[in-house]
Structures are given as structure tokens and as C-alpha cells.
Design a protein around this motif. Sequence first.
Motif, PDB file in Angstrom:
ATOM      1  N   ASN A  14      47.252  46.837  27.265  1.00 12.56           N
ATOM      2  CA  ASN A  14      46.946  46.964  28.695  1.00 12.56           C
ATOM      3  C   ASN A  14      45.504  46.578  28.984  1.00 12.56           C
ATOM      4  O   ASN A  14      45.230  45.876  29.967  1.00 12.56           O
ATOM      5  CB  ASN A  14      47.220  48.391  29.180  1.00 12.56           C
ATOM      6  N   LEU A  15      44.579  47.026  28.150  1.00  9.56           N
ATOM      7  CA  LEU A  15      43.170  46.665  28.342  1.00  9.56           C
ATOM      8  C   LEU A  15      42.968  45.157  28.240  1.00  9.56           C
ATOM      9  O   LEU A  15      42.187  44.582  29.008  1.00  9.56           O
ATOM     10  CB  LEU A  15      42.292  47.388  27.323  1.00  9.56           C
ATOM     11  N   ALA A  16      43.652  44.511  27.334  1.00  6.83           N
ATOM     12  CA  ALA A  16      43.528  43.056  27.192  1.00  6.83           C
ATOM     13  C   ALA A  16      43.985  42.347  28.461  1.00  6.83           C
ATOM     14  O   ALA A  16      43.363  41.382  28.903  1.00  6.83           O
ATOM     15  CB  ALA A  16      44.334  42.580  25.985  1.00  6.83           C
ATOM     16  N   ILE A  17      45.056  42.835  29.057  1.00  2.67           N
ATOM     17  CA  ILE A  17      45.532  42.235  30.309  1.00  2.67           C
ATOM     18  C   ILE A  17      44.517  42.451  31.424  1.00  2.67           C
ATOM     19  O   ILE A  17      44.195  41.518  32.174  1.00  2.67           O
ATOM     20  CB  ILE A  17      46.909  42.816  30.697  1.00  2.67           C
ATOM     21  N   TYR A  18      43.990  43.664  31.546  1.00  5.18           N
ATOM     22  CA  TYR A  18      42.989  43.942  32.581  1.00  5.18           C
ATOM     23  C   TYR A  18      41.761  43.063  32.391  1.00  5.18           C
ATOM     24  O   TYR A  18      41.226  42.508  33.360  1.00  5.18           O
ATOM     25  CB  TYR A  18      42.574  45.413  32.561  1.00  5.18           C
ATOM     26  N   ARG A  19      41.294  42.926  31.161  1.00  4.48           N
ATOM     27  CA  ARG A  19      40.111  42.099  30.895  1.00  4.48           C
ATOM     28  C   ARG A  19      40.374  40.644  31.268  1.00  4.48           C
ATOM     29  O   ARG A  19      39.499  39.981  31.830  1.00  4.48           O
ATOM     30  CB  ARG A  19      39.716  42.228  29.438  1.00  4.48           C
ATOM     31  N   LYS A  20      41.550  40.148  30.945  1.00  8.84           N
ATOM     32  CA  LYS A  20      41.903  38.768  31.265  1.00  8.84           C
ATOM     33  C   LYS A  20      41.918  38.552  32.772  1.00  8.84           C
ATOM     34  O   LYS A  20      41.375  37.566  33.284  1.00  8.84           O
ATOM     35  CB  LYS A  20      43.255  38.416  30.668  1.00  8.84           C
ATOM     36  N   VAL A  21      42.525  39.474  33.506  1.00  7.92           N
ATOM     37  CA  VAL A  21      42.584  39.357  34.962  1.00  7.92           C
ATOM     38  C   VAL A  21      41.185  39.414  35.558  1.00  7.92           C
ATOM     39  O   VAL A  21      40.838  38.624  36.450  1.00  7.92           O
ATOM     40  CB  VAL A  21      43.487  40.470  35.562  1.00  7.92           C
ATOM     41  N   LEU A  22      40.357  40.324  35.064  1.00  7.34           N
ATOM     42  CA  LEU A  22      38.980  40.428  35.580  1.00  7.34           C
ATOM     43  C   LEU A  22      38.184  39.169  35.281  1.00  7.34           C
ATOM     44  O   LEU A  22      37.412  38.709  36.125  1.00  7.34           O
ATOM     45  CB  LEU A  22      38.290  41.654  34.984  1.00  7.34           C
ATOM     46  N   GLU A  23      38.354  38.601  34.104  1.00  9.78           N
ATOM     47  CA  GLU A  23      37.642  37.367  33.737  1.00  9.78           C
ATOM     48  C   GLU A  23      38.052  36.217  34.660  1.00  9.78           C
ATOM     49  O   GLU A  23      37.239  35.398  35.029  1.00  9.78           O
ATOM     50  CB  GLU A  23      37.908  36.997  32.281  1.00  9.78           C
ATOM     51  N   GLU A  24      39.325  36.148  34.998  1.00  6.80           N
ATOM     52  CA  GLU A  24      39.820  35.065  35.835  1.00  6.80           C
ATOM     53  C   GLU A  24      39.281  35.171  37.262  1.00  6.80           C
ATOM     54  O   GLU A  24      39.235  34.173  37.970  1.00  6.80           O
ATOM     55  CB  GLU A  24      41.352  35.067  35.859  1.00  6.80           C
ATOM     56  N   HIS A  25      38.889  36.353  37.665  1.00  6.84           N
ATOM     57  CA  HIS A  25      38.392  36.551  39.031  1.00  6.84           C
ATOM     58  C   HIS A  25      36.874  36.601  39.101  1.00  6.84           C
ATOM     59  O   HIS A  25      36.323  36.902  40.155  1.00  6.84           O
ATOM     60  CB  HIS A  25      38.989  37.834  39.611  1.00  6.84           C
ATOM     61  N   ARG A  26      36.203  36.304  38.035  1.00 10.55           N
ATOM     62  CA  ARG A  26      34.726  36.283  38.049  1.00 10.55           C
ATOM     63  C   ARG A  26      34.229  34.914  38.352  1.00 10.55           C
ATOM     64  O   ARG A  26      34.746  33.915  38.180  1.00 10.55           O
ATOM     65  CB  ARG A  26      34.178  36.761  36.722  1.00 10.55           C
TER      66      ARG A  26
END
Length: 119
Positions: A107-119
Motif C-alpha cells: 500500500n505504501l508503494a502505491i501511495y508513494r507512486k501516486v504522490l510522485e506522479e503528482h509532483r
Amino acid sequence: MGFVDNLPDILGCLDLLAHPADMEGLGVSLLQASAARVPIIASRAGGMPEAVRDGENGLLIPPGDVPALAAAMNRLLGDADLRARMGEAGRALVLREFSTEAMCDGNLAIYRKVLEEHR
């Protein structure tokens, strides 16, 4: 059997778990059986193949295929060594991929990926 509050104790007494549903999400009962070292027979439908790896911790059958269910049950019931190997593989699978730590890491990996894509 109805509601029980000692499911882990009971699951470990089973020779196998047959779960031939036509549709199922992930199937928590499948993960519980694997954690208890119980080999599984399940339908190749919904999320069940995620929890049951055909030939590893159980056998997958086509949905609604009663002869395939009977054959899978006969195969496992007739081979104690195969049941033991699949049971151990199921326990390892649950610890490796479905433990609390593994699920949180995923779950953390998915959250990190989504946050990276929106930076």
C-alpha cells in the motif's frame, strides 16, 4: 458449521479446503487456510487465483466444473505428501505476500507512486 470463534484451531484440522465459488474477491478464507497449512481447491474465478497458485498451494478448477472438482479432491485426498507440500507452500505464500507487513509495504508503494506522479 455456523459461526465459530476459534477458526484458526479448526482450519489446521482440515485435510483440504474446497472453495468452488463462481465468483469471489480475494477470499480471506483462502488466505486463512493457507496460513494454517491447508491445501486449497478453488475456482479459477475472481480474485481466487491471487490466493491460490495452481500446483503450488492448491489446485484451481474451472468454475462450475463438478468433475474437475471431484478429480482435484481425489488427487489431494489420495496424496498426503502433496497435501503437506502444498500446505507448507501456502504458509510461505501468506507470510511472503499477504502478511500485515507485506500488505502495508504494498500500500505504501502505491501511495508513494501516486504522490510522485503528482509532483
